[in-house]
Design a protein around this motif. Structure first.
Motif, PDB file in Angstrom:
ATOM      1  N   LEU A  60     -23.029 139.611 -10.062  1.00 17.76           N
ATOM      2  CA  LEU A  60     -24.439 139.672  -9.667  1.00 17.76           C
ATOM      3  C   LEU A  60     -24.827 141.134  -9.500  1.00 17.76           C
ATOM      4  N   ARG A  61     -26.099 141.423  -9.343  1.00 16.96           N
ATOM      5  CA  ARG A  61     -26.587 142.792  -9.147  1.00 16.96           C
ATOM      6  C   ARG A  61     -27.546 142.882  -7.981  1.00 16.96           C
ATOM      7  N   ILE A  62     -27.333 143.870  -7.138  1.00 20.76           N
ATOM      8  CA  ILE A  62     -28.308 144.150  -6.073  1.00 20.76           C
ATOM      9  C   ILE A  62     -29.390 145.039  -6.674  1.00 20.76           C
ATOM     10  N   ILE A  63     -30.663 144.645  -6.527  1.00 20.91           N
ATOM     11  CA  ILE A  63     -31.734 145.432  -7.143  1.00 20.91           C
ATOM     12  C   ILE A  63     -32.699 146.034  -6.114  1.00 20.91           C
ATOM     13  N   ARG A  64     -32.526 145.664  -4.853  1.00 19.73           N
ATOM     14  CA  ARG A  64     -33.436 146.200  -3.830  1.00 19.73           C
ATOM     15  C   ARG A  64     -32.827 145.934  -2.450  1.00 19.73           C
ATOM     16  N   GLU A  65     -33.130 146.788  -1.482  1.00 18.92           N
ATOM     17  CA  GLU A  65     -32.767 146.476  -0.097  1.00 18.92           C
ATOM     18  C   GLU A  65     -34.015 146.515   0.755  1.00 18.92           C
ATOM     19  N   VAL A  66     -33.996 145.725   1.820  1.00 15.02           N
ATOM     20  CA  VAL A  66     -35.163 145.610   2.709  1.00 15.02           C
ATOM     21  C   VAL A  66     -34.651 145.633   4.148  1.00 15.02           C
ATOM     22  N   LEU A  67     -35.328 146.369   5.021  1.00 14.38           N
ATOM     23  CA  LEU A  67     -34.945 146.414   6.445  1.00 14.38           C
ATOM     24  C   LEU A  67     -35.963 145.626   7.269  1.00 14.38           C
ATOM     25  N   VAL A  68     -35.485 144.789   8.167  1.00 10.65           N
ATOM     26  CA  VAL A  68     -36.392 144.003   9.015  1.00 10.65           C
ATOM     27  C   VAL A  68     -35.996 144.193  10.483  1.00 10.65           C
ATOM     28  N   PRO A  69     -36.931 144.650  11.340  1.00  9.54           N
ATOM     29  CA  PRO A  69     -36.654 144.702  12.779  1.00  9.54           C
ATOM     30  C   PRO A  69     -36.564 143.275  13.311  1.00  9.54           C
ATOM     31  N   ILE A  70     -35.594 143.030  14.177  1.00  7.49           N
ATOM     32  CA  ILE A  70     -35.319 141.651  14.604  1.00  7.49           C
ATOM     33  C   ILE A  70     -35.624 141.477  16.088  1.00  7.49           C
ATOM     34  N   THR A  71     -36.419 140.466  16.416  1.00  4.00           N
ATOM     35  CA  THR A  71     -36.693 140.094  17.819  1.00  4.00           C
ATOM     36  C   THR A  71     -36.400 138.611  17.972  1.00  4.00           C
ATOM     37  N   PHE A  72     -35.621 138.257  18.989  1.00  6.97           N
ATOM     38  CA  PHE A  72     -35.243 136.847  19.176  1.00  6.97           C
ATOM     39  C   PHE A  72     -35.950 136.218  20.372  1.00  6.97           C
ATOM     40  N   VAL A  73     -36.237 134.906  20.246  1.00  7.94           N
ATOM     41  CA  VAL A  73     -36.702 134.121  21.402  1.00  7.94           C
ATOM     42  C   VAL A  73     -35.799 132.903  21.554  1.00  7.94           C
ATOM     43  N   LEU A  74     -35.771 132.352  22.778  1.00  7.83           N
ATOM     44  CA  LEU A  74     -35.064 131.088  23.004  1.00  7.83           C
ATOM     45  C   LEU A  74     -36.120 129.988  23.097  1.00  7.83           C
ATOM     46  N   VAL A  75     -35.991 128.986  22.227  1.00  8.77           N
ATOM     47  CA  VAL A  75     -36.918 127.840  22.266  1.00  8.77           C
ATOM     48  C   VAL A  75     -36.113 126.591  22.611  1.00  8.77           C
ATOM     49  N   ALA A  76     -36.813 125.559  23.103  1.00 10.13           N
ATOM     50  CA  ALA A  76     -36.086 124.358  23.517  1.00 10.13           C
ATOM     51  C   ALA A  76     -36.903 123.110  23.217  1.00 10.13           C
ATOM     52  N   LYS A  77     -36.258 121.964  23.347  1.00 10.20           N
ATOM     53  CA  LYS A  77     -36.977 120.691  23.250  1.00 10.20           C
ATOM     54  C   LYS A  77     -38.024 120.683  24.370  1.00 10.20           C
ATOM     55  N   PRO A  78     -39.162 120.010  24.154  1.00 12.09           N
ATOM     56  CA  PRO A  78     -40.264 120.100  25.113  1.00 12.09           C
ATOM     57  C   PRO A  78     -39.877 119.771  26.551  1.00 12.09           C
ATOM     58  N   GLU A  79     -38.990 118.818  26.767  1.00  8.32           N
ATOM     59  CA  GLU A  79     -38.715 118.397  28.154  1.00  8.32           C
ATOM     60  C   GLU A  79     -37.659 119.268  28.852  1.00  8.32           C
ATOM     61  N   ILE A  80     -37.077 120.207  28.138  1.00  9.14           N
ATOM     62  CA  ILE A  80     -35.945 120.987  28.675  1.00  9.14           C
ATOM     63  C   ILE A  80     -36.427 122.271  29.358  1.00  9.14           C
ATOM     64  N   ARG A  81     -35.916 122.524  30.592  1.00 11.31           N
ATOM     65  CA  ARG A  81     -36.193 123.803  31.261  1.00 11.31           C
ATOM     66  C   ARG A  81     -34.958 124.703  31.146  1.00 11.31           C
ATOM     67  N   LEU A  82     -35.122 125.988  31.480  1.00  7.37           N
ATOM     68  CA  LEU A  82     -34.013 126.928  31.268  1.00  7.37           C
ATOM     69  C   LEU A  82     -32.722 126.450  31.946  1.00  7.37           C
ATOM     70  N   ASN A  83     -32.849 125.956  33.170  1.00  5.23           N
ATOM     71  CA  ASN A  83     -31.656 125.529  33.912  1.00  5.23           C
ATOM     72  C   ASN A  83     -30.969 124.310  33.301  1.00  5.23           C
ATOM     73  N   ASP A  84     -31.719 123.570  32.445  1.00  7.70           N
ATOM     74  CA  ASP A  84     -31.150 122.355  31.841  1.00  7.70           C
ATOM     75  C   ASP A  84     -30.380 122.653  30.545  1.00  7.70           C
ATOM     76  N   VAL A  85     -30.535 123.875  30.005  1.00  7.22           N
ATOM     77  CA  VAL A  85     -29.962 124.154  28.670  1.00  7.22           C
ATOM     78  C   VAL A  85     -28.435 124.185  28.734  1.00  7.22           C
ATOM     79  N   GLN A  86     -27.819 123.301  27.968  1.00  7.52           N
ATOM     80  CA  GLN A  86     -26.343 123.272  27.919  1.00  7.52           C
ATOM     81  C   GLN A  86     -25.819 123.686  26.554  1.00  7.52           C
ATOM     82  N   THR A  87     -26.588 123.388  25.505  1.00  9.66           N
ATOM     83  CA  THR A  87     -26.128 123.694  24.146  1.00  9.66           C
ATOM     84  C   THR A  87     -27.229 124.413  23.375  1.00  9.66           C
ATOM     85  N   ILE A  88     -26.811 125.442  22.614  1.00 11.49           N
ATOM     86  CA  ILE A  88     -27.768 126.264  21.861  1.00 11.49           C
ATOM     87  C   ILE A  88     -27.273 126.386  20.418  1.00 11.49           C
ATOM     88  N   SER A  89     -28.187 126.232  19.487  1.00 10.17           N
ATOM     89  CA  SER A  89     -27.822 126.443  18.082  1.00 10.17           C
ATOM     90  C   SER A  89     -28.600 127.616  17.500  1.00 10.17           C
TER      91      SER A  89
END
Ligand SMILES: O=C(O)C(=O)Cc1ccccc1
Length: 313
Positions: free
Chosen positions: A81-110
């Motif tokens: 294969l051939r690389i023909i271009r590179e791109v840089l992206v600044p990354i910002t993350f958020v934590l989202v959850a199922k509607p009924e879940i509060r922070l203290n309830d979170v046990q598993t994260i994907s």
């Protein structure tokens, strides 16, 4: 050909809303082009190899976590294969959850493995003991939360995906490093070589030859002796047998530059199965200085001098 044709089609590590899609949208014309999300990096590269699309955008390197092994391995093996271009992206993350879940309830994260690794401080401080369930991408993990019987409580993704899916945000700017950047590459079939721009990069895959003491030093010397700076070097196991490694290297310059071409010739003598993965414009447009004795003109003068000595008459 220096860039994909205007009617080019693309694939990317999907689904819609990944950081990889954000990288693809920086390619001129990609916003109106056919864009096919792929479930994995390997699947994206296969769509390029089998001709279904012209090019694939995939993540390769992160300023915090280093190389993306899945990509380094996938582009280093199989049909070239051939690389023909590179791109840089600044990354910002958020934590989202199922509607009924509060922070203290979170046990598993994907989320994607690289996103998980970059949010460890926040997770440890705010949800110690939360369990990680690997996801194929940040957006795939977020979309999963909307499905019935989703096996995890929360996902780490981009603010953009959180908003589009209407998922409650339990934490913003949760990355360990505020100004993290990920580097993505646009990969096509090997019939493309972008023109040199004066601020270029060349990517190589160099198998470490067996029973060759000092091979790594000799490999590095090919670059050093020609004034070619390296911007990334990583070793990866080939998967063949224990201790069998290849080096994935980014060098400054273009194969059209005499010093880079000459380094490649030297490398070929040491490791004949090395792979040229492309020369392409640097995303940051930073030009590097070239010493007089490694300029194109110095190489040309040296070649002419030797050729004149080789003549019999
Ligand atoms: O999962 C994504 O959104 C991706 O595009 C891969 C990724 C994951 C974490 C940081 C940068 C890219």
């Amino acid at each position: 050909m220096s860039s994909p044709a205007p009617e080019a089609s693309y694939t990317f590590l999907g689904p819609e809303g990944t950081f990889t899609e954000a990288a693809l949208l920086q390619v001129p014309g990609a916003d109106v082009a056919r864009r096919v999300p792929a479930p994995t990096v390997n699947a994206a590269l296969d769509l390029v190899r089998n001709g279904s699309v012209d090019a694939a955008m995939v993540p390769i390197e992160n300023s915090v976590e280093g190389g993306v092994s899945a990509t380094l391995d996938a582009i280093s093996q199989g049909e070239p294969l051939r690389i023909i271009r590179e791109v840089l992206v600044p990354i910002t993350f958020v934590l989202v959850a199922k509607p009924e879940i509060r922070l203290n309830d979170v046990q598993t994260i994907s989320t994607h493995g690289h996103a998980w690794a970059q949010c460890q401080l926040w997770i440890t401080q705010n949800i110690p003991g939360a369990e990680y369930m690997p996801g194929s991408s940040t957006a795939a993990a977020a979309v999963g939360l909307l499905e019935k019987d989703c096996p995890y409580d929360a996902a780490i993704c981009s603010p953009f995906v959180a908003e589009r899916l209407g998922l409650p945000v339990l934490g913003s700017h949760i990355g360990d490093v505020a100004d993290a950047v990920t580097r993505f590459i646009l990969v096509s079939r090997p019939d493309v070589l972008p023109e040199p721009t004066g601020a270029d990069k060349t990517t190589l895959v160099i198998p470490l030859p067996e029973d060759h003491p000092g091979a790594l030093m000799e490999i590095l010397d090919q670059f050093a002796a020609r004034g070619v700076n390296l911007s990334r070097i990583e070793s990866r196991p080939t998967g063949q047998f224990l201790g069998d490694y290849f080096f994935s290297i980014d060098a400054e310059g273009h194969i059209a530059d005499a010093r880079v071409a000459d380094a490649l010739k030297g490398l070929h003598r040491i490791s004949p199965h090395l792979r040229f993965l492309g020369s392409y414009a640097r995303a940051d447009r930073r030009e590097h200085s070239v010493a007089r004795h490694t300029s194109d003109e110095a190489f040309r003068a040296a070649r002419i001098w030797v050729e004149s000595l080789q003549q019999n008459d």
